[in-house]
Design a protein around this motif. Structure first.
Motif, PDB file in Angstrom:
ATOM      1  N   PHE A 109       0.827  -1.209   0.000  1.00  0.00           N
ATOM      2  CA  PHE A 109       0.000   0.000   0.000  1.00  0.00           C
ATOM      3  C   PHE A 109       0.862   1.260   0.000  1.00  0.00           C
ATOM      4  O   PHE A 109       0.518   2.262  -0.630  1.00  0.00           O
ATOM      5  N   SER A 110       1.986   1.218   0.699  1.00  0.00           N
ATOM      6  CA  SER A 110       2.880   2.383   0.707  1.00  0.00           C
ATOM      7  C   SER A 110       3.397   2.674  -0.693  1.00  0.00           C
ATOM      8  O   SER A 110       3.468   3.836  -1.126  1.00  0.00           O
ATOM      9  N   ARG A 111       3.772   1.608  -1.428  1.00  0.00           N
ATOM     10  CA  ARG A 111       4.266   1.796  -2.793  1.00  0.00           C
ATOM     11  C   ARG A 111       3.160   2.300  -3.713  1.00  0.00           C
ATOM     12  O   ARG A 111       3.367   3.200  -4.535  1.00  0.00           O
ATOM     13  N   VAL A 112       1.962   1.699  -3.579  1.00  0.00           N
ATOM     14  CA  VAL A 112       0.833   2.113  -4.418  1.00  0.00           C
ATOM     15  C   VAL A 112       0.468   3.563  -4.137  1.00  0.00           C
ATOM     16  O   VAL A 112       0.213   4.354  -5.052  1.00  0.00           O
ATOM     17  N   ASP A 113       0.460   3.931  -2.873  1.00  0.00           N
ATOM     18  CA  ASP A 113       0.113   5.300  -2.479  1.00  0.00           C
ATOM     19  C   ASP A 113       1.113   6.305  -3.056  1.00  0.00           C
ATOM     20  O   ASP A 113       0.727   7.341  -3.600  1.00  0.00           O
ATOM     21  N   ALA A 114       2.395   5.966  -2.993  1.00  0.00           N
ATOM     22  CA  ALA A 114       3.423   6.868  -3.522  1.00  0.00           C
ATOM     23  C   ALA A 114       3.331   7.005  -5.031  1.00  0.00           C
ATOM     24  O   ALA A 114       3.634   8.063  -5.596  1.00  0.00           O
ATOM     25  N   ALA A 115       2.887   5.941  -5.709  1.00  0.00           N
ATOM     26  CA  ALA A 115       2.807   5.951  -7.176  1.00  0.00           C
ATOM     27  C   ALA A 115       1.469   6.486  -7.690  1.00  0.00           C
ATOM     28  O   ALA A 115       1.255   6.560  -8.902  1.00  0.00           O
ATOM     29  N   GLY A 116       0.575   6.839  -6.786  1.00  0.00           N
ATOM     30  CA  GLY A 116      -0.731   7.352  -7.203  1.00  0.00           C
ATOM     31  C   GLY A 116      -1.684   6.286  -7.700  1.00  0.00           C
ATOM     32  O   GLY A 116      -2.615   6.573  -8.467  1.00  0.00           O
ATOM     33  N   GLY A 117      -1.487   5.029  -7.278  1.00  0.00           N
ATOM     34  CA  GLY A 117      -2.314   3.918  -7.758  1.00  0.00           C
ATOM     35  C   GLY A 117      -3.755   3.942  -7.300  1.00  0.00           C
ATOM     36  O   GLY A 117      -4.627   3.337  -7.926  1.00  0.00           O
ATOM     37  N   TRP A 118      -4.036   4.639  -6.196  1.00  0.00           N
ATOM     38  CA  TRP A 118      -5.420   4.697  -5.712  1.00  0.00           C
ATOM     39  C   TRP A 118      -6.322   5.408  -6.709  1.00  0.00           C
ATOM     40  O   TRP A 118      -7.508   5.064  -6.846  1.00  0.00           O
ATOM     41  N   ALA A 119      -5.776   6.367  -7.445  1.00  0.00           N
ATOM     42  CA  ALA A 119      -6.580   7.099  -8.427  1.00  0.00           C
ATOM     43  C   ALA A 119      -7.086   6.172  -9.520  1.00  0.00           C
ATOM     44  O   ALA A 119      -8.220   6.302  -9.982  1.00  0.00           O
ATOM     45  N   ALA A 120      -6.249   5.200  -9.946  1.00  0.00           N
ATOM     46  CA  ALA A 120      -6.665   4.254 -10.982  1.00  0.00           C
ATOM     47  C   ALA A 120      -7.802   3.367 -10.489  1.00  0.00           C
ATOM     48  O   ALA A 120      -8.739   3.063 -11.232  1.00  0.00           O
ATOM     49  N   VAL A 121      -7.716   2.949  -9.225  1.00  0.00           N
ATOM     50  CA  VAL A 121      -8.795   2.142  -8.644  1.00  0.00           C
ATOM     51  C   VAL A 121     -10.072   2.966  -8.562  1.00  0.00           C
ATOM     52  O   VAL A 121     -11.163   2.487  -8.926  1.00  0.00           O
ATOM     53  N   ARG A 122      -9.944   4.198  -8.089  1.00  0.00           N
ATOM     54  CA  ARG A 122     -11.116   5.054  -7.963  1.00  0.00           C
ATOM     55  C   ARG A 122     -11.779   5.284  -9.318  1.00  0.00           C
ATOM     56  O   ARG A 122     -13.007   5.249  -9.441  1.00  0.00           O
ATOM     57  N   GLU A 123     -10.980   5.473 -10.363  1.00  0.00           N
ATOM     58  CA  GLU A 123     -11.530   5.702 -11.701  1.00  0.00           C
ATOM     59  C   GLU A 123     -12.246   4.470 -12.228  1.00  0.00           C
ATOM     60  O   GLU A 123     -13.346   4.561 -12.774  1.00  0.00           O
ATOM     61  N   ALA A 124     -11.643   3.279 -12.059  1.00  0.00           N
ATOM     62  CA  ALA A 124     -12.253   2.044 -12.549  1.00  0.00           C
ATOM     63  C   ALA A 124     -13.559   1.753 -11.824  1.00  0.00           C
ATOM     64  O   ALA A 124     -14.552   1.330 -12.436  1.00  0.00           O
ATOM     65  N   LEU A 125     -13.595   1.990 -10.513  1.00  0.00           N
ATOM     66  CA  LEU A 125     -14.799   1.699  -9.753  1.00  0.00           C
ATOM     67  C   LEU A 125     -15.885   2.751  -9.996  1.00  0.00           C
ATOM     68  O   LEU A 125     -17.074   2.436  -9.935  1.00  0.00           O
ATOM     69  N   ALA A 126     -15.486   3.983 -10.264  1.00  0.00           N
ATOM     70  CA  ALA A 126     -16.475   4.999 -10.612  1.00  0.00           C
ATOM     71  C   ALA A 126     -17.132   4.654 -11.939  1.00  0.00           C
ATOM     72  O   ALA A 126     -18.343   4.836 -12.129  1.00  0.00           O
ATOM     73  N   ARG A 127     -16.339   4.151 -12.887  1.00  0.00           N
ATOM     74  CA  ARG A 127     -16.884   3.710 -14.169  1.00  0.00           C
ATOM     75  C   ARG A 127     -17.871   2.575 -13.962  1.00  0.00           C
ATOM     76  O   ARG A 127     -18.961   2.561 -14.537  1.00  0.00           O
ATOM     77  N   ASP A 128     -17.490   1.622 -13.121  1.00  0.00           N
ATOM     78  CA  ASP A 128     -18.379   0.500 -12.822  1.00  0.00           C
ATOM     79  C   ASP A 128     -19.668   0.988 -12.174  1.00  0.00           C
ATOM     80  O   ASP A 128     -20.767   0.544 -12.517  1.00  0.00           O
ATOM     81  N   ALA A 129     -19.543   1.924 -11.234  1.00  0.00           N
ATOM     82  CA  ALA A 129     -20.724   2.427 -10.526  1.00  0.00           C
ATOM     83  C   ALA A 129     -21.690   3.126 -11.469  1.00  0.00           C
ATOM     84  O   ALA A 129     -22.906   3.094 -11.269  1.00  0.00           O
ATOM     85  N   SER A 130     -21.164   3.756 -12.523  1.00  0.00           N
ATOM     86  CA  SER A 130     -22.038   4.462 -13.460  1.00  0.00           C
ATOM     87  C   SER A 130     -22.939   3.507 -14.219  1.00  0.00           C
ATOM     88  O   SER A 130     -23.967   3.914 -14.769  1.00  0.00           O
ATOM     89  N   PHE A 131     -22.577   2.215 -14.273  1.00  0.00           N
ATOM     90  CA  PHE A 131     -23.381   1.214 -14.965  1.00  0.00           C
ATOM     91  C   PHE A 131     -24.296   0.444 -14.016  1.00  0.00           C
ATOM     92  O   PHE A 131     -24.856  -0.580 -14.404  1.00  0.00           O
ATOM     93  N   THR A 132     -24.453   0.934 -12.785  1.00  0.00           N
ATOM     94  CA  THR A 132     -25.367   0.280 -11.853  1.00  0.00           C
ATOM     95  C   THR A 132     -26.782   0.255 -12.439  1.00  0.00           C
ATOM     96  O   THR A 132     -27.312   1.274 -12.854  1.00  0.00           O
ATOM     97  N   GLY A 133     -27.380  -0.912 -12.486  1.00  0.00           N
ATOM     98  CA  GLY A 133     -28.717  -1.047 -13.057  1.00  0.00           C
ATOM     99  C   GLY A 133     -28.729  -1.319 -14.542  1.00  0.00           C
ATOM    100  O   GLY A 133     -29.791  -1.543 -15.127  1.00  0.00           O
ATOM    101  N   VAL A 134     -27.559  -1.308 -15.185  1.00  0.00           N
ATOM    102  CA  VAL A 134     -27.465  -1.526 -16.626  1.00  0.00           C
ATOM    103  C   VAL A 134     -26.866  -2.902 -16.888  1.00  0.00           C
ATOM    104  O   VAL A 134     -25.882  -3.288 -16.262  1.00  0.00           O
ATOM    105  N   SER A 135     -27.458  -3.638 -17.816  1.00  0.00           N
ATOM    106  CA  SER A 135     -26.934  -4.949 -18.189  1.00  0.00           C
ATOM    107  C   SER A 135     -26.682  -4.978 -19.691  1.00  0.00           C
ATOM    108  O   SER A 135     -27.214  -4.160 -20.446  1.00  0.00           O
TER     109      SER A 135
END
Length: 432
Positions: A109-135
């Motif tokens: 987590f320390s390495r991911v945090d320093a490299a800004g990896g949390w932003a990539a997770v947040r972006e991928a999950l926000a994209r997923d959340a936008s499709f809630t209810g869509v199949s």
């Protein structure tokens, strides 16, 4: 055709949700061979919060992840994390193997945090959340002979009775192209483009040409607003469109505009239907029946017969639809009308249209139980319930009067939401 079943590449499940899961696995460094489940947690500030379970159901390691400062075990610049006690209440750190795993995760987590990896997770999950209810099924529906491709959900009307959310996202254009090619290659000879309003989609004309180039009969489900533009109906005919299925819910402008929540569009829909007929397109109409228009169905049919039936230039068919739940559920409860109030106006409308040679459909997938239409139901649509697509029968049921109806094998049942609101009101068993 190669098969009655056609597997089309997924987008929501195979691309969007897979990308979100991959992002979580990369964050944790968990390989595909290790079981991993995750869910988003709601937060008051709207920030991303995750709960993850690593391992099988026996002794999984459970973690919570969120914004910086939310948890105390790991505190980074961009995110934080905490671990949960085991089901039996013991601290995971008490087990040497689990403690070693947590130590490695902390360093990761320390390495991911320093490299800004949390932003990539947040972006991928926000994209997923936008499709809630869509199949994926919402974007394309394929039956043995024909297929429907839905070009997203954008529209130039805001029909209250629509089941869609206008904010739902859509796949990139390459997926629509891939699906059209796959459908045509499978031997389906009819492709329908729907929406939203498909004619306003930026890829609409190119997709129509693509489908027509495969030799498919191309239909368009539309509100015909754009068809009112001079030359547009002729342009569609030139591109390869053969037929249009037009939403036309009332002959009264005020009623129509209220139902579509798009003032001024009724007159354009009428003009669009006339231009489609003049262009030589096969024209069918659809009328959604609810509280604001059900009492006018006979006059609506008379308007169609007078305005859209003239020699060879005539509407070929009118469908009457019994709406399912609106996207705005409370609006559906306010607009739903009991079937006994629909019966007489609907039968009068059917008689009017049949008298001038217009085909009518009022039962089946989108329509009413046959008992509402009456003893002409068999003439309107020969339907074998057992042969219908599985999803067409979902959300319906038979109630007590249905058990005494001779037409039950040709009926999909009553919508669940209707039964919850009105019970078996208006259902009258048909005799053999």
């Amino acid at each position: 055709m190669t098969s009655d079943l056609l597997e089309l590449s997924g987008y929501v499940d195979d691309v969007v949700r897979a990308a979100a899961s991959s992002a979580v696995r990369r964050l944790l460094g968990v390989p595909e061979s290790v079981p991993l489940t995750w869910v988003r947690r709601p937060t008051l500030d709207g920030a991303l919060a995750l709960h993850v379970r690593i391992g099988d159901d026996g002794e999984p390691l459970e973690l919570d992840l969120g914004g910086a400062g939310h948890h105390r075990w790991f505190v980074g610049r961009t995110f934080s994390a905490g671990y949960r006690r085991a089901v039996d209440g013991t601290d995971p750190m008490a087990d040497a193997q689990t403690a070693a795993l947590l130590g490695e995760l902390h360093r990761r987590f320390s390495r991911v945090d320093a490299a800004g990896g949390w932003a990539a997770v947040r972006e991928a999950l926000a994209r997923d959340a936008s499709f809630t209810g869509v199949s994926d099924h919402m974007y394309r529906q394929v039956s043995p002979r024909e297929a429907l491709v839905r070009l997203g959900f954008r529209c130039n009307q805001r029909c209250e009775f629509c089941w869609q959310d206008r904010q739902w996202p859509e796949p990139p254009a390459e997926y629509f192209r891939e699906w059209v090619d796959a459908i045509a290659a499978s031997g389906r000879d009819r492709i329908t483009f729907s929406g939203g309003e498909p004619t306003i989609h930026p890829e609409f004309t190119s997709l129509v040409k693509r489908a027509a180039a495969h030799g498919a009969w191309v239909d368009v489900q539309t509100n015909a607003v754009r068809l009112a533009r001079a030359g547009f109906a002729d342009e569609l005919r030139g591109l390869g469109v053969r037929g249009v299925f037009v939403s036309f819910h009332s002959h009264i402008a005020e009623v129509s505009d209220a139902m579509t929540r798009a003032p001024g569009t009724h007159v354009r829909t009428v003009a669009g239907i006339e231009r489609a007929l003049a262009a030589g397109l096969h024209v069918e109409l659809n009328c959604v029946v609810e509280a604001r228009n059900h009492s006018h169905l006979a006059e609506h049919a008379a308007f169609i017969a007078d305005r859209f039936v003239d020699g060879d230039r005539r509407v070929a068919k009118v469908e009457y639809s019994h709406p399912s739940n609106y996207h705005e559920r409370e609006a559906w409860r306010a607009r739903a009308v009991p079937l006994d109030q629909v019966r007489d106006p609907l039968r009068a409308a059917i008689a009017c249209l049949r008298a001038v040679g217009v085909e009518v459909s009022a039962v089946g997938t989108c329509g009413f139980p046959p008992c509402v239409v009456g003893d002409v139901a068999a003439e309107l649509r020969q339907m074998d319930r057992a042969a219908e697509e599985e999803h067409d029968a979902q959300g319906r049921r038979f109630v007590e009067p249905c058990g005494r109806c001779a037409h039950q094998p040709h009926c999909l049942g009553v919508r669940n939401e209707y039964v919850e609101l009105f019970g078996d009101r208006g259902l009258e068993p048909l005799k053999a």
